[in-house]
Design an enzyme around this catalytic site. Structure first.
Site, PDB file in Angstrom:
ATOM      1  N   SER A   1       3.012   6.645  -8.384  1.00 54.51           N
ATOM      2  CA  SER A   1       1.958   7.047  -7.461  1.00 54.51           C
ATOM      3  C   SER A   1       2.475   7.117  -6.032  1.00 54.51           C
ATOM      4  O   SER A   1       2.116   8.022  -5.263  1.00 54.51           O
ATOM      5  CB  SER A   1       0.789   6.056  -7.555  1.00 54.51           C
ATOM      6  OG  SER A   1      -0.282   6.465  -6.738  1.00 54.51           O
TER       7      SER A   1
ATOM      8  N   GLY B   1       0.809  -1.204   0.000  1.00 60.37           N
ATOM      9  CA  GLY B   1       0.000   0.000   0.000  1.00 60.37           C
ATOM     10  C   GLY B   1       0.845   1.257   0.000  1.00 60.37           C
ATOM     11  O   GLY B   1       1.979   1.263  -0.476  1.00 60.37           O
ATOM     12  N   LEU B   2       0.294   2.335   0.548  1.00 65.99           N
ATOM     13  CA  LEU B   2       0.955   3.634   0.609  1.00 65.99           C
ATOM     14  C   LEU B   2       1.378   4.125  -0.778  1.00 65.99           C
ATOM     15  O   LEU B   2       2.491   4.620  -0.970  1.00 65.99           O
ATOM     16  CB  LEU B   2       2.172   3.578   1.547  1.00 65.99           C
ATOM     17  CG  LEU B   2       1.873   3.265   3.017  1.00 65.99           C
ATOM     18  CD1 LEU B   2       3.176   3.164   3.808  1.00 65.99           C
ATOM     19  CD2 LEU B   2       0.962   4.295   3.634  1.00 65.99           C
ATOM     20  N   CYS B   3       0.483   3.960  -1.753  1.00 67.14           N
ATOM     21  CA  CYS B   3       0.785   4.428  -3.110  1.00 67.14           C
ATOM     22  C   CYS B   3      -0.384   5.243  -3.670  1.00 67.14           C
ATOM     23  O   CYS B   3      -0.766   5.105  -4.829  1.00 67.14           O
ATOM     24  CB  CYS B   3       1.127   3.260  -4.030  1.00 67.14           C
ATOM     25  SG  CYS B   3      -0.005   1.869  -3.976  1.00 67.14           S
ATOM     26  N   GLY B   4      -0.965   6.073  -2.813  1.00 68.10           N
ATOM     27  CA  GLY B   4      -2.011   6.986  -3.262  1.00 68.10           C
ATOM     28  C   GLY B   4      -3.248   6.257  -3.762  1.00 68.10           C
ATOM     29  O   GLY B   4      -3.687   5.259  -3.194  1.00 68.10           O
TER      30      GLY B   4
END
Length: 295
Positions: free
Chosen positions: A250, A89-92
């Protein structure tokens, strides 16, 4: 009102988060260049493959006994939707945008009375789709152990899809991924894999091949029998590479925004801390002066 200790702890916590987001931004930036080069290098091969298929299929499409990978099964009742997302995760909005496009397509198919089967590549998309369409998910492909994508990583997925098609488990297969355009722009894309989408006419295909007329040895049908399965693996590999570049782009943008937001929050908390500290000092001075005057 928060105490000075609470404010100090909050500032320290946000500073630690800022260091993490800044480091993640730098890591994503370093990975982005390699992923972008790989995605851009794969595009000409995939596009040329589509062009060759267009030229071959123009004469073989109406031939009796043509490959079902080209002409289909004659039905469009069962659809296989392949949703490729990231493992982390942590990709907008990268994963959200792909899943949103896939879910719209799935809901449209269901509204038209079609049967939908879902193959997930990546745990993040699987976690979201499972909430609404968990009973339609047939498999999850976990690529978290893959450090650098290779064609060998796409081949097993393609072989499974082709095996399902040969067993008659679906009629149409589509792949959802994000096409990389820039660090700020990643476009959710729906790519039909089976049957092979051949939209060009004979003249278009000839122009794409340089305006020349080619004679194939062996015949077109034999070449198509080899190229069509290879094209499925090629397009899946291309989608995974585009996803890898889009994910890093992203993530780089998201971590840059998070770093700047953390800086603004630190400034705001520091001002609040200084004002609270000054108010406490002023209050203590007033108490001391008041006590002295009372004596």
């Amino acid at each position: 009102m928060a105490s000075l200790k609470d404010l100090k702890n909050r500032i320290s916590s946000v500073k630690s988060t800022q260091k993490i987001t800044k480091a993640m931004k730098m890591v994503a930036a370093s990975k982005l260049r390699r992923a972008q080069e790989a995605a851009e290098a794969a595009r000409p091969y995939a596009e040329r493959m589509e062009t060759v298929l267009a030229g071959l299929s123009s004469s073989a499409q109406d031939t009796p006994g043509s490959s079902p990978l080209l002409i289909g099964t004659g039905k469009q009742d069962v659809h296989l939707v392949i949703v490729a997302t990231s493992e982390r995760g942590l990709c907008g909005g990268f994963n959200t945008n792909i899943v949103k496009a896939a879910k719209l397509h799935i809901e449209e198919l269901l509204a038209n009375g079609k049967t939908v089967k879902i193959l997930c590549i990546g745990k993040k998309g699987y976690a979201v789709i499972r909430r609404d369409h968990g009973d339609r998910i047939i498999d999850l492909k976990d690529l978290s152990a893959v450090k650098r994508l290779a064609f060998a990583d796409a081949q097993p997925i393609a072989h499974e899809v082709l095996a399902m098609f040969e067993r008659g488990e679906f009629d149409v297969a589509s792949l959802f991924y994000a096409k990389f355009q820039s660090v700020l722009v990643q476009v959710p894309t729906n790519q039909q894999l089976i049957p092979a989408p051949i939209a060009e006419t004979d003249d278009d295909a000839a122009d794409a091949l340089g305006g020349a007329t080619y004679e194939y040895e062996p015949d077109e049908a034999s070449i198509l029998d080899d190229l069509l399965p290879r094209n499925v693996a090629t397009q899946i590999y291309r989608g995974l590479l585009e996803n890898a570049a889009s994910e890093q782009g992203s993530r780089m943008t998201a971590m840059d925004n998070a770093t700047r937001n953390a800086g603004e929050m630190i400034d705001s908390l520091t001002i609040t801390y200084n004002r609270t500290r000054q108010a406490n000092i002023t209050k203590e001075l007033i108490e001391i002066i008041s006590g002295a005057e009372a004596l």
